[in-house]
Scaffold this motif. Structure first.
Motif, short mmCIF file in Angstrom:
data_model
loop_
_atom_site.label_atom_id
_atom_site.label_comp_id
_atom_site.label_asym_id
_atom_site.label_seq_id
_atom_site.Cartn_x
_atom_site.Cartn_y
_atom_site.Cartn_z
N LEU A 72 0.83 -1.22 0.00
CA LEU A 72 0.00 0.00 0.00
C LEU A 72 0.86 1.26 0.00
O LEU A 72 0.38 2.35 -0.32
CB LEU A 72 -0.94 0.02 1.21
CG LEU A 72 -2.01 -1.06 1.29
CD1 LEU A 72 -2.95 -0.78 2.45
CD2 LEU A 72 -2.80 -1.19 0.00
N ARG A 107 -2.89 9.49 9.88
CA ARG A 107 -2.92 9.44 8.42
C ARG A 107 -4.33 9.08 7.94
O ARG A 107 -4.78 9.57 6.91
CB ARG A 107 -1.90 8.40 7.92
CG ARG A 107 -1.89 8.18 6.41
CD ARG A 107 -1.49 9.41 5.63
NE ARG A 107 -1.60 9.19 4.19
CZ ARG A 107 -1.48 10.16 3.29
NH1 ARG A 107 -1.24 11.41 3.67
NH2 ARG A 107 -1.59 9.88 2.02
N LEU A 143 -4.02 6.22 1.13
CA LEU A 143 -3.70 5.92 2.54
C LEU A 143 -2.20 5.69 2.78
O LEU A 143 -1.62 6.26 3.70
CB LEU A 143 -4.50 4.68 2.97
CG LEU A 143 -4.41 4.28 4.44
CD1 LEU A 143 -4.99 5.37 5.32
CD2 LEU A 143 -5.19 2.97 4.66
N GLY A 144 -1.57 4.89 1.94
CA GLY A 144 -0.16 4.56 2.13
C GLY A 144 0.79 5.54 1.46
O GLY A 144 1.98 5.27 1.38
N ASP A 145 0.26 6.66 0.96
CA ASP A 145 1.06 7.67 0.27
C ASP A 145 1.95 7.04 -0.79
O ASP A 145 3.17 7.23 -0.79
CB ASP A 145 1.92 8.45 1.29
CG ASP A 145 2.44 9.75 0.70
OD1 ASP A 145 1.82 10.26 -0.25
OD2 ASP A 145 3.48 10.25 1.19
N TYR B 10 8.56 10.72 -7.05
CA TYR B 10 7.95 11.00 -5.76
C TYR B 10 8.60 10.19 -4.64
O TYR B 10 8.81 8.99 -4.77
CB TYR B 10 6.46 10.69 -5.80
CG TYR B 10 5.77 11.01 -4.50
CD1 TYR B 10 5.55 12.34 -4.13
CD2 TYR B 10 5.38 10.01 -3.63
CE1 TYR B 10 4.94 12.66 -2.93
CE2 TYR B 10 4.76 10.32 -2.42
CZ TYR B 10 4.54 11.63 -2.09
OH TYR B 10 3.94 11.94 -0.90
N SER B 12 7.96 9.39 -0.64
CA SER B 12 7.03 9.55 0.48
C SER B 12 7.77 9.66 1.79
O SER B 12 8.81 9.04 1.98
CB SER B 12 6.09 8.35 0.52
OG SER B 12 5.35 8.37 1.71
N LEU B 14 5.90 9.19 4.61
CA LEU B 14 4.99 8.51 5.54
C LEU B 14 5.69 7.29 6.16
O LEU B 14 6.35 6.53 5.46
CB LEU B 14 3.73 8.05 4.80
CG LEU B 14 2.65 7.39 5.66
CD1 LEU B 14 1.94 8.42 6.53
CD2 LEU B 14 1.64 6.67 4.78
N VAL B 16 5.73 3.70 7.40
CA VAL B 16 4.95 2.45 7.30
C VAL B 16 5.84 1.28 7.68
O VAL B 16 7.05 1.35 7.58
CB VAL B 16 4.39 2.20 5.88
CG1 VAL B 16 3.52 3.33 5.42
CG2 VAL B 16 5.51 1.95 4.90
N THR B 114 -5.27 -6.90 -1.67
CA THR B 114 -4.38 -5.89 -2.23
C THR B 114 -3.42 -5.40 -1.14
O THR B 114 -2.26 -5.11 -1.40
CB THR B 114 -5.18 -4.71 -2.80
OG1 THR B 114 -6.20 -5.22 -3.65
CG2 THR B 114 -4.32 -3.80 -3.63
N ALA B 115 -3.92 -5.35 0.09
CA ALA B 115 -3.07 -4.93 1.21
C ALA B 115 -2.12 -6.06 1.62
O ALA B 115 -1.02 -5.80 2.09
CB ALA B 115 -3.93 -4.49 2.40
#
Lengths: 314, 273
Positions: A72, A107, A143-145, B10, B12, B14, B16, B114-115
């Motif tokens: 993601l 987020r 969501l996961g940018d 790009y 990111s 974020l 994760v 998908t996740a």
């Protein structure tokens, strides 16, 4: 960057995707165009590892989707079919997805605000309108940018406000250097968002070109002429670079001459003109022409694809 | 994230984590607890196990003097207080099926896979989350049911220390936990709610009845190994002749669940979603 190499999918005897080769580059919006049933959704589902290719492969940034450690975060996808449990609130739906990647709650709130669902985030997703559902889908996508976005018919069912919002969003995301791959069966929609086009018909690649080139290929401009003395005018217009066709009596379609030129010739011979309309080929027509050309090269077997293409974009 | 950063590409910022079995378990726990239907169905299952024994005990006690001696002799107080297990079995099995088929019915499965494109962590996480939840709740409900039931039985009650009582009480929760896992496995294999529930009811409740029309030798040889027959040995204090012993029977029942779960993992991995 998405790369498809010899990508094929068969469902039993039926071939849905037939040896597709293409590359989707970052930084621009790439349109994935084709009529309904051309294999767009199947291709996108194969990119996401939901469907297994019968042959060939497709990678995102050099890796098969299933091998991405945090998918993601790399790829955001909006599928055409609904992919949300109707009994869960929008907020909880996003939390469920966020949990798989350890994405913070902050987020989740951020993307909810970004798509404008702040007021309804606690409501059951099953009670959402089509437009709200689409916005929730976009929120999940972001969501996961991710650096790559894959959206299957994102403007379907949206009102004009929503369509404009998606267009600007996609352009903005591509402007940030992301790879944006958007499918549509509407040429007109693509012409407003995409910089590059990948066109397929009946599972096969028909064209892979910048949209500017597509418009250039649509250089064929014509003039519609209506006159009570069309037969005589037709003789006067005849020349080496001029083609005149007539679909009904009193009406001519002239290619290779401008409207003023035609008007002058008619005036010089005292021929009455009832209508003189210049006509530029639209992208829609360019698409038709393009598919027409590719069919001549492909021979008999793709005639069906053309028929389907013609219906899809009509 | 990607090491080969291309200028203009790009990047990111974020934070994760890579997808792990643990993160998928967290996600599945959220899935289970954020649906109203989970709470309702679980409440029906756990509630009937905890309370039905009291109702049965109360009426048994009141009607005791009018009960025929043969039935009085056959009365088994532990089973009476755990009489809700049949309802609980149905509710929990159905919820296990729904926990999976609800995703197929709504399309949520596409988001889930998908996740988690490796897919199998989803099977393990669903079985674990729903299995452990069921174990904790049904063990509590089973003890509550036993004590309320015995209290209602008055002079006809037995103590928890009586022969086999503790095993039957704990065994009821264990049995229901395996039912939960079987429900999840059937959900993945069949994918539709109606089909999954039909299969569950067919295997657990209908199959033993169907066996009664088969030749006697088949009944004797195979009957004890049917899933619910083998599994119920762990809590049934008056087993039918020829039944498996409690723990071997329960082991056979567990094997069915494991085979089901492996089959679920196999088909989930192979099929297009």
């Amino acid at each position: 960057m998405i790369q498809a190499r010899g990508l094929s999918k068969k469902y039993g005897e039926k071939t849905a995707v037939d040896h597709l080769e293409f590359t989707v580059r970052p930084g621009i919006v790439t349109g994935f165009l084709g009529p309904n049933g051309a294999g767009k959704s199947t291709t996108m589902r194969m990119i996401l590892g939901l469907d297994r290719p019968t042959e060939g492969s497709v990678t995102v940034d050099g890796k098969a989707y299933a091998d991405l450690p945090a998918p993601l975060h790399e790829v955001g996808a909006l599928l055409e079919a609904r992919s949300v449990h109707t009994g869960r609130s929008a907020y909880n739906h996003l939390r469920v997805l966020a949990a798989t990647h350890g994405i913070a709650d902050s987020r989740v709130h951020e993307v909810i605000e970004l798509v404008g669902l702040g007021d309804v985030a606690r409501r059951r997703a099953g009670a959402f309108s089509l437009g709200m559902g689409q916005r929730l889908g976009i929120a999940a996508t972001l969501l996961g940018d991710p650096g790559t976005l894959i959206l299957d018919e994102p403007v379907n069912g949206l009102d004009p406000d929503g369509i404009l919002w998606i267009r600007n969003l996609l352009k903005g995301l591509a402007g940030e250097g992301r790879t944006v791959f958007v499918s549509s069966h509407l040429m007109s929609e693509m012409s407003l968002t995409a910089e590059h086009l990948i066109v397929i018909g009946k599972g096969r690649l028909i064209a892979d070109l910048p949209i500017a080139e597509m418009i250039g290929s649509a250089s064929r401009a014509s003039v519609l002429v209506r006159s009570p003395d069309a037969a005589r005018l037709r003789e006067l217009l005849a020349g080496p670079d001029v083609t005149v066709t007539s679909r009904q009596a009193g009406e001519l379609e002239v290619v290779g001459m401008t409207a003023p030129q035609i008007g002058d010739i008619a005036a010089a011979d005292g021929i009455a003109i009832h209508e003189l309309t210049p006509h530029r080929a639209s992208l829609e027509e360019a698409f038709m022409e393009l598919t027409n050309d590719s069919i001549e090269f492909h021979g008999g077997t793709t005639v069906g694809a053309h028929d389907e293409a013609a219906r899809g974009v009509a | 994230m990607s090491a080969d950063a291309v200028p203009g590409r790009y990047v990111s910022r974020l934070a994760v984590d890579p997808v792990s079995q643990r993160s998928v378990i967290t996600s599945e726990w959220l899935k289970l607890t954020t649906l109203k239907s989970s709470w309702i169905t679980m409440a029906v299952g756990v509630g009937s196990l905890a309370l039905l024994g009291g109702v049965i005990g109360f009426f048994t006690n009141r009607a005791w003097d009018q009960t025929r001696p043969a039935r009085q002799a056959a009365f088994e107080p532990v089973a009476a207080s755990l009489g809700g297990v049949r309802f609980a079995e149905l509710a929990i099995g159905v919820l296990g099926v729904l926990f999976v088929t609800g995703e197929y019915g709504t399309g949520m499965i596409r988001s889930s896979l998908t996740a988690v494109p490796r897919r199998l962590p989803v099977v393990w996480a669903k079985a674990l989350v729903f299995g452990v939840t069921t174990l904790v709740l049904t063990e509590i409900a089973s003890f509550v049911g036993f004590f309320i039931g015995q209290a209602a039985l008055g002079t006809h009650s037995v103590a928890l220390s009586s022969d086999g009582a503790l095993r039957a009480v704990i065994g009821t929760g264990l049995y229901l936990t395996v039912v939960a896992v079987i429900g999840v496995a059937l959900g993945f294999i069949i994918r539709s709610t109606a089909g999954g529930i039909a299969a569950l009811v067919g295997i657990l409740l209908v199959l033993p009845g169907v066996f009664l029309i088969l030749p006697q030798s088949w009944q004797d040889d195979l009957g004890p190994y049917l899933p619910s027959t083998a599994g119920s040995a762990v809590y049934d204090l008056r087993p039918a002749p020829g039944s498996l012993d409690p723990w071997p029977g329960f082991t056979v029942f567990c094997l069915y669940a494991i085979v089901g779960l492996v089959a679920a993992a196999f088909v989930l991995n192979r099929r297009d979603a």
